[in-house]
Design a protein around this motif. Structure first.
Motif, PDB file in Angstrom:
ATOM      1  N   PHE A  68     -81.119  49.402 -29.125  1.00  0.00           N
ATOM      2  CA  PHE A  68     -81.724  50.924 -27.939  1.00  0.00           C
ATOM      3  C   PHE A  68     -82.735  50.410 -26.531  1.00  0.00           C
ATOM      4  O   PHE A  68     -83.231  49.779 -26.563  1.00  0.00           O
ATOM      5  CB  PHE A  68     -82.643  51.927 -28.776  1.00  0.00           C
ATOM      6  N   VAL A  69     -81.909  51.301 -25.777  1.00  0.00           N
ATOM      7  CA  VAL A  69     -82.648  51.013 -24.344  1.00  0.00           C
ATOM      8  C   VAL A  69     -83.407  51.760 -24.576  1.00  0.00           C
ATOM      9  O   VAL A  69     -84.344  52.745 -24.380  1.00  0.00           O
ATOM     10  CB  VAL A  69     -81.381  51.192 -23.048  1.00  0.00           C
ATOM     11  N   ILE A  70     -84.299  50.964 -24.044  1.00  0.00           N
ATOM     12  CA  ILE A  70     -85.803  50.781 -23.618  1.00  0.00           C
ATOM     13  C   ILE A  70     -86.380  52.022 -22.752  1.00  0.00           C
ATOM     14  O   ILE A  70     -87.158  52.855 -22.338  1.00  0.00           O
ATOM     15  CB  ILE A  70     -87.103  50.222 -23.856  1.00  0.00           C
ATOM     16  N   ASP A  71     -85.852  51.098 -21.436  1.00  0.00           N
ATOM     17  CA  ASP A  71     -86.025  51.652 -20.012  1.00  0.00           C
ATOM     18  C   ASP A  71     -85.144  51.024 -19.257  1.00  0.00           C
ATOM     19  O   ASP A  71     -84.587  49.548 -19.347  1.00  0.00           O
ATOM     20  CB  ASP A  71     -87.807  51.186 -19.539  1.00  0.00           C
ATOM     21  N   GLU A  72     -85.316  51.132 -18.339  1.00  0.00           N
ATOM     22  CA  GLU A  72     -83.855  50.329 -16.860  1.00  0.00           C
ATOM     23  C   GLU A  72     -84.719  50.166 -15.822  1.00  0.00           C
ATOM     24  O   GLU A  72     -85.663  50.958 -15.259  1.00  0.00           O
ATOM     25  CB  GLU A  72     -82.722  52.080 -16.223  1.00  0.00           C
ATOM     26  N   GLN A  73     -84.984  48.838 -15.917  1.00  0.00           N
ATOM     27  CA  GLN A  73     -85.317  48.317 -15.091  1.00  0.00           C
ATOM     28  C   GLN A  73     -84.877  47.949 -13.497  1.00  0.00           C
ATOM     29  O   GLN A  73     -84.007  46.623 -13.657  1.00  0.00           O
ATOM     30  CB  GLN A  73     -85.808  46.750 -14.974  1.00  0.00           C
ATOM     31  N   SER A  74     -84.888  48.425 -12.299  1.00  0.00           N
ATOM     32  CA  SER A  74     -84.277  48.413 -11.288  1.00  0.00           C
ATOM     33  C   SER A  74     -84.821  46.919 -10.663  1.00  0.00           C
ATOM     34  O   SER A  74     -83.776  46.651  -9.438  1.00  0.00           O
ATOM     35  CB  SER A  74     -85.029  49.150  -9.833  1.00  0.00           C
ATOM     36  N   SER A  75     -85.636  46.376 -10.647  1.00  0.00           N
ATOM     37  CA  SER A  75     -87.133  45.112 -10.705  1.00  0.00           C
ATOM     38  C   SER A  75     -86.454  43.828 -10.846  1.00  0.00           C
ATOM     39  O   SER A  75     -87.126  42.676 -10.534  1.00  0.00           O
ATOM     40  CB  SER A  75     -88.306  45.403 -10.374  1.00  0.00           C
ATOM     41  N   SER A  76     -85.817  43.560 -11.914  1.00  0.00           N
ATOM     42  CA  SER A  76     -85.369  42.944 -13.072  1.00  0.00           C
ATOM     43  C   SER A  76     -83.457  43.002 -13.757  1.00  0.00           C
ATOM     44  O   SER A  76     -82.846  43.838 -13.508  1.00  0.00           O
ATOM     45  CB  SER A  76     -86.713  43.180 -14.363  1.00  0.00           C
ATOM     46  N   ASP A  77     -83.842  41.441 -13.693  1.00  0.00           N
ATOM     47  CA  ASP A  77     -82.061  41.192 -13.720  1.00  0.00           C
ATOM     48  C   ASP A  77     -81.807  41.613 -15.900  1.00  0.00           C
ATOM     49  O   ASP A  77     -80.570  42.423 -16.477  1.00  0.00           O
ATOM     50  CB  ASP A  77     -81.880  40.238 -13.969  1.00  0.00           C
ATOM     51  N   HIS A  78     -82.798  41.689 -16.366  1.00  0.00           N
ATOM     52  CA  HIS A  78     -83.112  42.252 -17.888  1.00  0.00           C
ATOM     53  C   HIS A  78     -83.458  43.354 -18.049  1.00  0.00           C
ATOM     54  O   HIS A  78     -84.801  43.359 -18.131  1.00  0.00           O
ATOM     55  CB  HIS A  78     -83.101  41.022 -18.665  1.00  0.00           C
ATOM     56  N   ASP A  79     -83.032  44.754 -18.634  1.00  0.00           N
ATOM     57  CA  ASP A  79     -83.736  45.933 -19.387  1.00  0.00           C
ATOM     58  C   ASP A  79     -84.163  45.426 -20.467  1.00  0.00           C
ATOM     59  O   ASP A  79     -83.897  44.896 -21.463  1.00  0.00           O
ATOM     60  CB  ASP A  79     -82.969  46.530 -19.044  1.00  0.00           C
ATOM     61  N   PRO A  80     -85.516  46.140 -20.473  1.00  0.00           N
ATOM     62  CA  PRO A  80     -86.138  46.118 -21.739  1.00  0.00           C
ATOM     63  C   PRO A  80     -85.016  46.435 -23.197  1.00  0.00           C
ATOM     64  O   PRO A  80     -84.838  47.757 -23.242  1.00  0.00           O
ATOM     65  CB  PRO A  80     -87.679  46.632 -22.025  1.00  0.00           C
ATOM     66  N   VAL A  81     -84.905  45.729 -24.276  1.00  0.00           N
ATOM     67  CA  VAL A  81     -83.946  46.931 -25.319  1.00  0.00           C
ATOM     68  C   VAL A  81     -84.670  45.776 -26.543  1.00  0.00           C
ATOM     69  O   VAL A  81     -85.176  45.642 -26.608  1.00  0.00           O
ATOM     70  CB  VAL A  81     -82.851  45.890 -25.179  1.00  0.00           C
ATOM     71  N   LEU A  82     -84.697  47.527 -27.428  1.00  0.00           N
ATOM     72  CA  LEU A  82     -84.826  47.563 -28.942  1.00  0.00           C
ATOM     73  C   LEU A  82     -83.513  46.822 -29.786  1.00  0.00           C
ATOM     74  O   LEU A  82     -82.749  47.397 -29.636  1.00  0.00           O
ATOM     75  CB  LEU A  82     -85.274  48.014 -29.269  1.00  0.00           C
ATOM     76  N   TYR A  83     -83.789  45.794 -30.310  1.00  0.00           N
ATOM     77  CA  TYR A  83     -82.637  45.619 -31.367  1.00  0.00           C
ATOM     78  C   TYR A  83     -83.265  45.940 -33.053  1.00  0.00           C
ATOM     79  O   TYR A  83     -84.338  45.389 -33.200  1.00  0.00           O
ATOM     80  CB  TYR A  83     -82.245  44.088 -31.603  1.00  0.00           C
ATOM     81  N   ALA A  84     -82.746  46.614 -33.884  1.00  0.00           N
ATOM     82  CA  ALA A  84     -83.318  47.218 -35.171  1.00  0.00           C
ATOM     83  C   ALA A  84     -82.155  47.316 -36.077  1.00  0.00           C
ATOM     84  O   ALA A  84     -81.384  47.335 -36.689  1.00  0.00           O
ATOM     85  CB  ALA A  84     -84.102  49.006 -34.831  1.00  0.00           C
ATOM     86  N   ILE A  85     -82.694  46.724 -37.245  1.00  0.00           N
ATOM     87  CA  ILE A  85     -82.304  46.882 -38.323  1.00  0.00           C
ATOM     88  C   ILE A  85     -83.245  47.107 -39.698  1.00  0.00           C
ATOM     89  O   ILE A  85     -84.509  46.349 -39.821  1.00  0.00           O
ATOM     90  CB  ILE A  85     -81.695  45.629 -38.811  1.00  0.00           C
ATOM     91  N   GLN A  86     -83.006  47.822 -40.683  1.00  0.00           N
ATOM     92  CA  GLN A  86     -83.609  47.834 -41.405  1.00  0.00           C
ATOM     93  C   GLN A  86     -82.950  48.124 -42.890  1.00  0.00           C
ATOM     94  O   GLN A  86     -81.881  48.986 -43.164  1.00  0.00           O
ATOM     95  CB  GLN A  86     -84.284  49.966 -41.060  1.00  0.00           C
ATOM     96  N   PRO A  87     -82.363  47.818 -43.782  1.00  0.00           N
ATOM     97  CA  PRO A  87     -82.157  47.438 -44.980  1.00  0.00           C
ATOM     98  C   PRO A  87     -83.592  48.234 -46.153  1.00  0.00           C
ATOM     99  O   PRO A  87     -84.351  48.162 -45.781  1.00  0.00           O
ATOM    100  CB  PRO A  87     -81.730  46.143 -45.604  1.00  0.00           C
ATOM    101  N   GLY A  88     -82.566  49.236 -47.286  1.00  0.00           N
ATOM    102  CA  GLY A  88     -83.922  49.439 -47.979  1.00  0.00           C
ATOM    103  C   GLY A  88     -83.141  50.618 -49.213  1.00  0.00           C
ATOM    104  O   GLY A  88     -81.742  49.989 -49.136  1.00  0.00           O
TER     105      GLY A  88
END
Length: 423
Positions: A211-231
């Motif tokens: 999931f994309v957290i935020d788009e950063q115009s001043s950065s080369d890398h946008d904050p991103v969430l990687y999630a995994i949930q076994p249950g």
């Protein structure tokens, strides 16, 4: 045999009067009334034919086989809810005592493109861009209220037990409470959900997403969430079930960036009030135990009891303190309020260290969505009728001592009285 002949007669009448068009509900009523008047049918037989016809039409529409409606319209589902709220916010540290009227309206549309593909769209009231609220507050200017896109996604299910979703979606990750996720958040990106029975009383599931957290115009890398949930879900008996999962969240590229809509409570870079000091790598075990008729042996009629809890730890080695949190709670009454007289009471206690999770996520009503806090919540729901109920929600929260350089607890409370309607 008599009823078969009567149905055939009705069909003939329908064809002669309306050609190839389907007999409408009002026209069917007229024909049935005439047949009752003539003594061809008894009132009971007429009602039975009407009911059977309605059920057949519903079945054909659900299967996409109703010839007089386009198939895309037959497979479309429309739903929504409306909430009218009175809210009082009180903070002892600043002597704020604010009372507000608020509304929330949500509309959802889901349509089957084919047997394996679904498209969903949702609209809601709320402030443009605010991910943690769909409320609109009454104002003294009687202004118009915006209606915004809440979610829009496509979901592909190649097999019955697997689904791939892309777009802006309802949260695919399970949580027994709302320690980490505000329930109004609709993540943006892609998700995989697997759910399969592996025995007569056991079901395994796996939720994962990027999931994309935020788009950063001043950065080369946008904050991103990687999630995994076994249950897993396991029925210990006909009346006792347990559901548990262990989630791992990798919030990357947060460090050194500023995030919109944060609560301002996570640690910031030295000399900055906006740039986040850490990335967040969270381990989050959670469990819920549900019991039907838990007090039956004592002669107490309580249909359902659930006990739940979860724990979160930011395992980033750079974070030395205030990196954990937990929630403990219970609920009892009916499992779901659906009709008049149904009731349910829920209580939970939550604590979040300052850097336990990103401060863009927690419930916005619990101490204003901040981290570095502890809070109690009690909720009572009472059914007023089918699809409508009254809710009373009370929060009492305090700032954790030692956080943000403060020694005082800075208590605050929120009271919400809701009239909920589903349609």
């Amino acid at each position: 045999m008599k009823r078969v002949m009567i149905v055939a007669v009705l069909a003939c009448f329908a064809f002669l009067l309306f050609g190839s068009k389907t007999l409408l509900a009002g026209e069917m009523d007229i024909l049935l009334s005439k047949l009752v008047e003539k003594g061809v049918l008894t009132p009971g037989e007429a009602q039975q034919i009407k009911t059977e016809t309605q059920e057949q039409v519903k079945k054909e529409i659900a299967q996409g086989k109703y010839s007089n409606l386009p198939q895309w319209l037959q497979t479309m589902k429309l739903k929504g809810d409306f909430r009218l709220r009175y809210q009082n916010d009180h903070s002892k540290s600043s002597s704020i005592n604010q009372s507000r009227g608020r509304i929330r309206l949500r509309l959802g549309l889901e349509s089957k493109v084919n047997e394996k593909l679904i498209v969903g769209v949702g609209l809601a009231t709320g402030k443009t861009g605010d991910p943690r609220s769909t409320n609109q507050t009454f104002t003294d200017s009687f202004d118009k209220k915006p209606f915004i896109l809440d979610y829009a996604y496509a979901q592909y299910s190649p097999v019955r037990w697997a689904a791939l979703t892309g777009g802006k979606m309802k949260n695919p990750l399970w949580e027994p409470g709302d320690l980490i996720w505000d329930t109004d958040i609709t993540p943006e990106g892609g998700a995989l959900q697997l759910n399969k029975k592996i025995g007569s009383n056991t079901e395994a599931f796996l939720n994962a997403g990027v999931f994309v957290i935020d788009e950063q115009s001043s950065s080369d890398h946008d904050p991103v969430l990687y999630a995994i949930q076994p249950g897993i879900k396991y029925m210990l008996s006909d009346s006792v079930g347990i559901k548990g999962a262990v989630s791992y969240y990798n919030f990357s590229n947060i460090k050194g960036n500023a995030l919109e809509y944060g609560s301002g409570t996570n640690s910031k870079m030295p000399g900055s009030t906006t740039l986040y000091r850490y990335d967040y790598f969270n381990v989050n075990p959670a469990v819920e135990v549900g019991i039907k008729e838990p007090f039956k042996a004592l002669g107490v009629n309580v249909p359902y009891l659930a006990l739940f809890g979860e724990y979160v730890n930011n395992i980033n080695s750079a974070v030395k303190k205030d990196n954990t949190g937990y929630m403990l709670g219970f609920k009892f009454g009916v499992e779901k309020v659906e009709k008049f007289g149904d009731w349910q009471f829920k209580y939970n206690y939550a604590l979040l260290g300052r850097d336990a999770v990103p401060d863009i996520l927690p419930d916005s009503d619990r101490y204003s969505g901040k981290t570095g806090m502890k809070a109690h919540e009690g909720v009572l729901d009472f059914g007023l009728g089918k699809n409508t109920w009254l809710g009373l929600d009370y929060y009492y929260g305090e700032q954790l001592k030692g956080n943000f350089g403060q020694s005082q607890s800075r208590p605050a409370s929120v009271v919400q009285v809701d009239w909920n309607m589903k349609f």
